[in-house]
Design a protein around this motif. Structure first.
Motif, PDB file in Angstrom:
ATOM      1  N   CYS A 167       0.810  -1.226   0.000  1.00 19.69           N
ATOM      2  CA  CYS A 167       0.000   0.000   0.000  1.00 19.69           C
ATOM      3  C   CYS A 167       0.845   1.278   0.000  1.00 19.69           C
ATOM      4  O   CYS A 167       0.377   2.325  -0.432  1.00 19.69           O
ATOM      5  CB  CYS A 167      -0.938  -0.003   1.193  1.00 19.69           C
ATOM      6  N   HIS A 168       2.067   1.189   0.485  1.00 19.67           N
ATOM      7  CA  HIS A 168       2.926   2.372   0.501  1.00 19.67           C
ATOM      8  C   HIS A 168       3.922   2.361  -0.650  1.00 19.67           C
ATOM      9  O   HIS A 168       4.819   3.189  -0.676  1.00 19.67           O
ATOM     10  CB  HIS A 168       3.734   2.422   1.807  1.00 19.67           C
ATOM     11  N   ALA A 169       3.801   1.426  -1.558  1.00 19.10           N
ATOM     12  CA  ALA A 169       4.944   1.200  -2.445  1.00 19.10           C
ATOM     13  C   ALA A 169       4.684   1.216  -3.953  1.00 19.10           C
ATOM     14  O   ALA A 169       5.510   0.678  -4.700  1.00 19.10           O
ATOM     15  CB  ALA A 169       5.585  -0.131  -2.053  1.00 19.10           C
ATOM     16  N   ILE A 202      -0.927  -6.223  -2.666  1.00 18.68           N
ATOM     17  CA  ILE A 202      -2.148  -5.423  -2.472  1.00 18.68           C
ATOM     18  C   ILE A 202      -1.777  -3.945  -2.386  1.00 18.68           C
ATOM     19  O   ILE A 202      -0.909  -3.556  -1.602  1.00 18.68           O
ATOM     20  CB  ILE A 202      -2.899  -5.883  -1.191  1.00 18.68           C
ATOM     21  N   PHE A 203      -2.424  -3.151  -3.209  1.00 16.88           N
ATOM     22  CA  PHE A 203      -2.187  -1.698  -3.239  1.00 16.88           C
ATOM     23  C   PHE A 203      -3.463  -0.979  -2.799  1.00 16.88           C
ATOM     24  O   PHE A 203      -4.561  -1.439  -3.086  1.00 16.88           O
ATOM     25  CB  PHE A 203      -1.848  -1.247  -4.664  1.00 16.88           C
ATOM     26  N   PRO A 247      -7.206   8.130  -0.335  1.00 15.01           N
ATOM     27  CA  PRO A 247      -6.826   9.495  -0.750  1.00 15.01           C
ATOM     28  C   PRO A 247      -5.383   9.919  -0.479  1.00 15.01           C
ATOM     29  O   PRO A 247      -4.843  10.750  -1.218  1.00 15.01           O
ATOM     30  CB  PRO A 247      -7.796  10.377   0.033  1.00 15.01           C
ATOM     31  N   VAL A 248      -4.747   9.390   0.568  1.00 19.16           N
ATOM     32  CA  VAL A 248      -3.378   9.874   0.830  1.00 19.16           C
ATOM     33  C   VAL A 248      -2.314   9.049   0.088  1.00 19.16           C
ATOM     34  O   VAL A 248      -1.133   9.349   0.187  1.00 19.16           O
ATOM     35  CB  VAL A 248      -3.014   9.881   2.336  1.00 19.16           C
ATOM     36  N   LYS A 249      -2.720   8.066  -0.662  1.00 20.63           N
ATOM     37  CA  LYS A 249      -1.741   7.180  -1.285  1.00 20.63           C
ATOM     38  C   LYS A 249      -1.211   7.749  -2.621  1.00 20.63           C
ATOM     39  O   LYS A 249      -1.723   8.733  -3.130  1.00 20.63           O
ATOM     40  CB  LYS A 249      -2.363   5.801  -1.507  1.00 20.63           C
ATOM     41  N   HIS A 250      -0.190   7.075  -3.165  1.00 18.12           N
ATOM     42  CA  HIS A 250       0.455   7.571  -4.394  1.00 18.12           C
ATOM     43  C   HIS A 250      -0.551   7.740  -5.533  1.00 18.12           C
ATOM     44  O   HIS A 250      -0.488   8.696  -6.288  1.00 18.12           O
ATOM     45  CB  HIS A 250       1.526   6.585  -4.875  1.00 18.12           C
ATOM     46  N   ILE A 251      -1.404   6.754  -5.684  1.00 21.15           N
ATOM     47  CA  ILE A 251      -2.463   6.845  -6.692  1.00 21.15           C
ATOM     48  C   ILE A 251      -3.773   6.787  -5.917  1.00 21.15           C
ATOM     49  O   ILE A 251      -4.040   5.799  -5.232  1.00 21.15           O
ATOM     50  CB  ILE A 251      -2.374   5.680  -7.694  1.00 21.15           C
ATOM     51  N   ALA A 252      -4.533   7.869  -5.985  1.00 20.93           N
ATOM     52  CA  ALA A 252      -5.727   7.953  -5.152  1.00 20.93           C
ATOM     53  C   ALA A 252      -6.977   7.937  -6.015  1.00 20.93           C
ATOM     54  O   ALA A 252      -7.067   8.676  -6.995  1.00 20.93           O
ATOM     55  CB  ALA A 252      -5.675   9.237  -4.331  1.00 20.93           C
ATOM     56  N   GLY A 288      15.153   2.215  -4.469  1.00 24.68           N
ATOM     57  CA  GLY A 288      13.783   2.076  -4.996  1.00 24.68           C
ATOM     58  C   GLY A 288      12.683   2.435  -4.021  1.00 24.68           C
ATOM     59  O   GLY A 288      11.514   2.166  -4.275  1.00 24.68           O
ATOM     60  N   HIS A 289      13.038   3.077  -2.915  1.00 29.66           N
ATOM     61  CA  HIS A 289      12.038   3.469  -1.910  1.00 29.66           C
ATOM     62  C   HIS A 289      10.983   4.380  -2.546  1.00 29.66           C
ATOM     63  O   HIS A 289      11.325   5.271  -3.309  1.00 29.66           O
ATOM     64  CB  HIS A 289      12.765   4.213  -0.785  1.00 29.66           C
ATOM     65  N   ALA A 290       9.718   4.173  -2.207  1.00 35.16           N
ATOM     66  CA  ALA A 290       8.657   4.960  -2.853  1.00 35.16           C
ATOM     67  C   ALA A 290       8.199   6.161  -2.021  1.00 35.16           C
ATOM     68  O   ALA A 290       7.367   6.943  -2.470  1.00 35.16           O
ATOM     69  CB  ALA A 290       7.466   4.066  -3.172  1.00 35.16           C
ATOM     70  N   PHE A 291       8.722   6.294  -0.827  1.00 38.02           N
ATOM     71  CA  PHE A 291       8.464   7.450   0.027  1.00 38.02           C
ATOM     72  C   PHE A 291       7.008   7.864   0.146  1.00 38.02           C
ATOM     73  O   PHE A 291       6.644   9.006  -0.086  1.00 38.02           O
ATOM     74  CB  PHE A 291       9.334   8.646  -0.387  1.00 38.02           C
ATOM     75  N   HIS A 292       6.228   6.924   0.579  1.00 40.79           N
ATOM     76  CA  HIS A 292       4.877   7.308   0.995  1.00 40.79           C
ATOM     77  C   HIS A 292       4.991   8.191   2.249  1.00 40.79           C
ATOM     78  O   HIS A 292       4.264   9.166   2.398  1.00 40.79           O
ATOM     79  CB  HIS A 292       4.063   6.053   1.295  1.00 40.79           C
TER      80      HIS A 292
END
Ligand SMILES: Cc1ncc(COP(=O)(O)O)c(C=O)c1O
Length: 251
Positions: A29-31, A56-57, A61-66, A165-169
């Protein structure tokens, strides 16, 4: 940057999951857009099925793709994919190969009790439009993280250690003065947050006997963690304000 992650390759995870008749479910979910470079130097994108049976992603609303709410599961296993399709739509199938009867083109069968887990088309279209911005937004998150890293070098706080490769959520710092800093930054209108209260300390889980001391590492982390503002629309000026206010706090 630390050493490359030593990971189980797909082959090894398959050995383990076969042995125990288990799945690996990856909470990604954060990635979205995140990756790691495996011990063979190959970039493994999060959710590509190299490690997990299912990833699972979340499109909260606060996620990378909302999309407002909703999410996505990725899998490389066709059987799982088809089962998820059935479960998503009430357990109804229109697949002639699976149906017990076939009365004509309209015919469908409810073969088990499933769920209504369909992402509404309107929300899906929002997600598709966000996909176009995903790479740029990810880059912005990384730039924000790099600026925080630089700015806080001299402070007695712990900044995140991460792979390329960290996605920095989130950008989480650790400090012994967490509560004080939280309150200080909030009074300066900086919306810091704590991620997360350890799940075993929640009343729901406590009723099953979990208690303080059961997971000391998680508890120690919780005492010190604070998430600084991290989102692609954070402007340079806003980030500078966060940095200066944090530096001011530590004197
Ligand atoms: C790590 C993680 N897993 C799972 C979830 C749950 O996602 P959702 O609210 O889309 O079900 C979240 C949401 O905040 C999350 O951050």
């Amino acid at each position: 940057m630390r050493n490359k992650i030593k990971v189980y390759t797909k082959y090894k995870t398959k050995q383990i999951t076969d042995k125990y008749d288990a799945w690996i479910l990856e909470d990604a979910c954060h990635a979205p857009g995140g990756y790691f470079v495996d011990s063979k130097g190959i970039q493994q994108n999060c959710g590509n099925g190299s490690l997990a049976s299912q990833s699972i992603f979340s499109f909260h609303p606060v996620k990378h793709i909302a999309t407002g709410e909703g999410g996505m599961i990725t899998t490389n296993d066709e059987k799982t994919y088809k089962r998820l399709l059935d479960l998503r739509t009430h357990g109804i199938t229109k697949d002639p190969l699976k149906m017990e009867e076939n009365h004509g083109g309209w015919y469908m069968e409810l073969q088990e009790l499933g769920f209504n887990y369909r992402l509404p088309d309107i929300l899906a279209s929002l997600g598709i439009s966000q996909l176009k911005r995903a790479a740029t937004n990810l880059k912005k998150r990384k730039e924000i993280a790099t600026r925080y890293d630089e700015a806080f070098k001299g402070l007695s706080i712990t900044t995140p250690e991460y792979e390329e490769g960290h996605a920095f959520h989130l950008y989480v710092i650790l400090t012994d003065r967490r509560k004080e800093l939280y309150e200080y930054l909030r009074t300066k209108n900086i919306y810091v947050q704590v991620h997360y209260v350890p799940v075993h300390l929640m009343p729901y889980y406590r009723q099953f006997g979990f208690m303080k001391g059961d997971y000391p590492v998680a508890e120690a982390y919780y005492e010190k963690c604070l998430s600084l503002p991290m989102y692609p629309t954070l402007t340079m000026e806003e980030q500078e304000y966060v940095i200066q206010t944090t530096l001011e706090f530590f004197g």
